[in-house]
Write an enzyme that holds these catalytic residues in place. Structure first.
Site, PDB file in Angstrom:
ATOM      1  N   HIS A  46      15.761  60.661  48.761  1.00 33.94           N
ATOM      2  CA  HIS A  46      14.988  61.052  49.945  1.00 33.94           C
ATOM      3  C   HIS A  46      13.733  60.194  50.057  1.00 33.94           C
ATOM      4  O   HIS A  46      13.001  60.015  49.071  1.00 33.94           O
ATOM      5  CB  HIS A  46      14.594  62.521  49.875  1.00 33.94           C
ATOM      6  CG  HIS A  46      13.715  62.962  51.011  1.00 33.94           C
ATOM      7  ND1 HIS A  46      14.151  62.944  52.318  1.00 33.94           N
ATOM      8  CD2 HIS A  46      12.426  63.391  51.039  1.00 33.94           C
ATOM      9  CE1 HIS A  46      13.168  63.371  53.104  1.00 33.94           C
ATOM     10  NE2 HIS A  46      12.114  63.640  52.344  1.00 33.94           N
ATOM     11  N   SER A  47      13.493  59.638  51.248  1.00 33.63           N
ATOM     12  CA  SER A  47      12.311  58.834  51.524  1.00 33.63           C
ATOM     13  C   SER A  47      12.268  57.651  50.556  1.00 33.63           C
ATOM     14  O   SER A  47      13.195  56.835  50.533  1.00 33.63           O
ATOM     15  CB  SER A  47      11.056  59.695  51.434  1.00 33.63           C
ATOM     16  OG  SER A  47       9.927  59.010  51.914  1.00 33.63           O
ATOM     17  N   MET A  48      11.235  57.538  49.731  1.00 38.51           N
ATOM     18  CA  MET A  48      11.189  56.441  48.785  1.00 38.51           C
ATOM     19  C   MET A  48      12.384  56.482  47.839  1.00 38.51           C
ATOM     20  O   MET A  48      12.898  55.451  47.408  1.00 38.51           O
ATOM     21  CB  MET A  48       9.898  56.488  47.984  1.00 38.51           C
ATOM     22  CG  MET A  48       9.687  55.290  47.071  1.00 38.51           C
ATOM     23  SD  MET A  48       8.493  55.580  45.750  1.00 38.51           S
ATOM     24  CE  MET A  48       9.492  56.483  44.580  1.00 38.51           C
TER      25      MET A  48
ATOM     26  N   SER B 258      18.274  59.661  52.819  1.00 40.26           N
ATOM     27  CA  SER B 258      17.612  60.655  53.662  1.00 40.26           C
ATOM     28  C   SER B 258      16.174  60.232  53.940  1.00 40.26           C
ATOM     29  O   SER B 258      15.450  59.829  53.020  1.00 40.26           O
ATOM     30  CB  SER B 258      17.616  62.021  52.954  1.00 40.26           C
ATOM     31  OG  SER B 258      16.735  62.928  53.572  1.00 40.26           O
TER      32      SER B 258
END
Length: 568
Positions: free
Chosen positions: A95-97, A122
């Site tokens: 997720h994200s990073m 994500s």
């Protein structure tokens, strides 16, 4: 589990093992996140999916490790840790990073001949799409975190909490963008001032009780003082954990402020009780105070540097040697000063010295347990602050009752030496068992923690009263000063040493329990046992070779000599 799967890794957390699962899911946290973010997911997917979560350096139990500030660095470090878990279909979720790290990790696994089952990305752009917003500064980073809605708004509104978390977030954002962060000293400065006040309260409280009560009444009064302290120990950690979960850590300090206001309201009562005492002007040994504070600061700073730079490093050795030299200069100063900060002659009473060492035993056992059991529970077993505080009650609740029992036993004629010896034995045996049982599980730790609590409660209050009984009444303040200097000084050294060693051992939950917490707990407790044996020997030799101040046949000068007189 396949034979090549490691039992523990500093990078991988497996909160709900599912050895019979048909596939594994590796989850990578977002910027500023930690492995525990995926704990609910691991519970929801088990036992069909074996969920593995990644703990980046600089987070929770790895907070003392240097952060990795590049995507490539994280992926390179992870690939070797993940390969042993690819004995069955492996999916990756980021997720994200974490999506960026997962993408690079998947590429590296493919090059090693391991094809991930699927990669879920994500909350992140594809690597082919460059970010257009440049290098955000502090405010823009916080604004972006708000927009992502992945962080509790109360956290983002709490400036002090943000400053505590920014080192890890800063490292994460270096992966994609650069970030300028600020440092803070306000909280530590305030706690330093509070610590100075706590030391004064300890010394003055014991001296006031000793000066206003005699004989059996003083023994009972100091036992009651120990029970009051036990009350705060019994419910304080649990209450603070619950307050932190309910409204954040600031509420803890607000609650303490209320308690301080109530205590200050009762100060006139103490002043009225002590009005009969003769007061005289006393010069403060400023040079001695500077030497003592400097020595303690250097030794504690050296312990902190030891875990960071190595126990054979020049900074650690330099701080330790200079600190010990300052302690030597302090001893010389106190033996020659006309008005010493701490009179060394008080220590010539072997019985006083032996009883004072009982306090040091408690520092290396009970105090360490109170300070680091919550850290261990949260890092190794993912306890919340409230849950770790509640579990700590096995250790702290006995402190509420044991001082009263010790006072009653002493009043009925039980030798204080016997009570102290039992206290030392229970502290040592109980904490050794606590450390050994940390690996097998929490259920096995409960009874040893109760034993430690009883051991501490037996000497709480009783030690102060018996030690002060060895010095002349007019030197009660000096005696209380010595007791509490040993108490607070040994606590500071014990907690700093334990924390430095603990930080260098902790990796995964298994490492924290089997290698770190258990080994350091047992080691520090065995050191406390050596101090305990020395304490018992001094107490017994003092009992046979010394009489208490004020006993028949003794002059005032005799009493002063027994209390300890070294040439000044």
């Amino acid at each position: 589990m396949a034979p090549n799967v490691p039992e523990s890794s500093p990078w991988i957390r497996r909160y709900n093992p599912a050895p019979d699962a048909r596939a594994r899911l590796l989850c990578l946290p977002h910027a500023g996140g930690s492995a525990s973010f995926y704990l609910p997911l691991s519970r929801a997917l088990g036992p069909d999916i074996d969920v593995l979560t990644v703990q980046y350096p600089g987070r929770q139990d790895r907070r003392h490790e240097p952060c990795v500030d590049s995507i490539a660095g994280l992926a390179d470090a992870l690939v070797g840790e993940v390969l042993p878990w690819a004995d069955r279909p492996l999916a990756i979720f980021g997720h994200s990073m974490g999506a960026m790290v997962g993408f690079e990790l998947a590429l590296r696994l493919e090059r090693r001949g391991t094809q991930p089952l699927v990669f879920f990305a994500s909350g992140r752009r594809a690597p082919s799409r460059k970010r257009e917003d440049g290098d955000p500064v502090h405010r823009r980073v916080i604004a972006e975190l708000r927009a992502l809605s992945g962080t509790d708004a109360r956290v983002l509104d709490d400036e002090e909490l943000l400053r505590m978390a920014l080192p890890a977030i800063r490292s994460d954002y270096r992966v994609a963008v650069s970030l300028v962060a600020t440092d803070y000293l306000t909280l530590d400065g305030a706690r330093l001032v509070a610590g100075a006040g706590a030391g004064a309260v300890f010394s003055v409280g014991s001296a006031v009780v000793s000066s206003n009560f005699r004989g059996e009444r003083r023994t009972r009064a100091l036992a009651l003082l120990g029970s009051v302290a036990g009350l705060s120990l019994a419910f304080g950690p649990t209450l603070c954990g619950l307050l932190t979960e309910m409204a954040g850590w600031r509420l803890v300090y607000g609650f303490q402020l209320v308690c301080l206001v109530l205590a200050c309201a009762g100060m006139p009562l103490i002043r009225r009780a002590a009005d009969h005492e003769r007061r005289q002007a006393v010069r403060i040994d400023v040079a001695g105070a500077v030497l003592f504070c400097g020595a303690t600061t250097l030794v504690l700073g050296g312990l902190a540097l030891g875990s960071e730079t190595g126990w054979a490093s020049l900074p650690f050795l330099l701080c330790t040697v200079v600190g010990l030299a300052c302690y030597g200069l302090f001893a010389w100063r106190e033996s020659t000063a006309p008005s010493p900060l701490l009179s060394l002659r008080t220590l010539r009473s072997r019985r006083f010295s032996g009883i004072t060492l009982v306090v040091a035993v408690a520092s290396f056992t009970f105090t360490n347990a109170v300070a680091y059991l919550p850290v261990f529970l949260q890092g190794a077993f993912s306890f919340s602050p409230g849950a770790s505080g509640a579990f700590l009650m096995f250790l702290t609740v006995p402190v509420l009752v044991a001082p009263l029992i010790a006072g009653r036993l002493a009043a009925r004629g039980t030798p204080v030496d016997s009570i102290m010896t039992w206290s030392i034995a229970l502290l040592v045996v109980g904490l050794v068992l606590t450390g050994v049982s940390a690996g097998p599980g929490l259920v096995w730790m409960a009874l040893p923690m109760v034993i430690v609590g009883i051991g501490f409660g037996l000497q709480a209050g009783l030690a102060d009263g018996e030690a002060l009984a060895q010095v002349p009444e007019k030197e009660a303040g000096m005696g209380a000063g010595w007791i509490n200097t040993v108490r607070l000084g040994s606590e500071a050294i014990a907690v700093s040493l334990f924390g430095s060693l603990f930080a260098s051992f902790v990796g995964s939950a298994a490492q924290a329990s089997r290698q770190g917490f258990a080994a350091i707990t047992v080691g520090s407790t065995l050191f406390a046992a050596v101090i305990g044996v020395w304490s018992v020997v001094l107490m017994r030799r003092g009992r046979h070779g010394e009489a208490r101040p004020g006993e028949p046949g003794r002059t005032v000068e005799d009493a002063r000599d027994t209390a300890g007189t070294a040439p000044r």
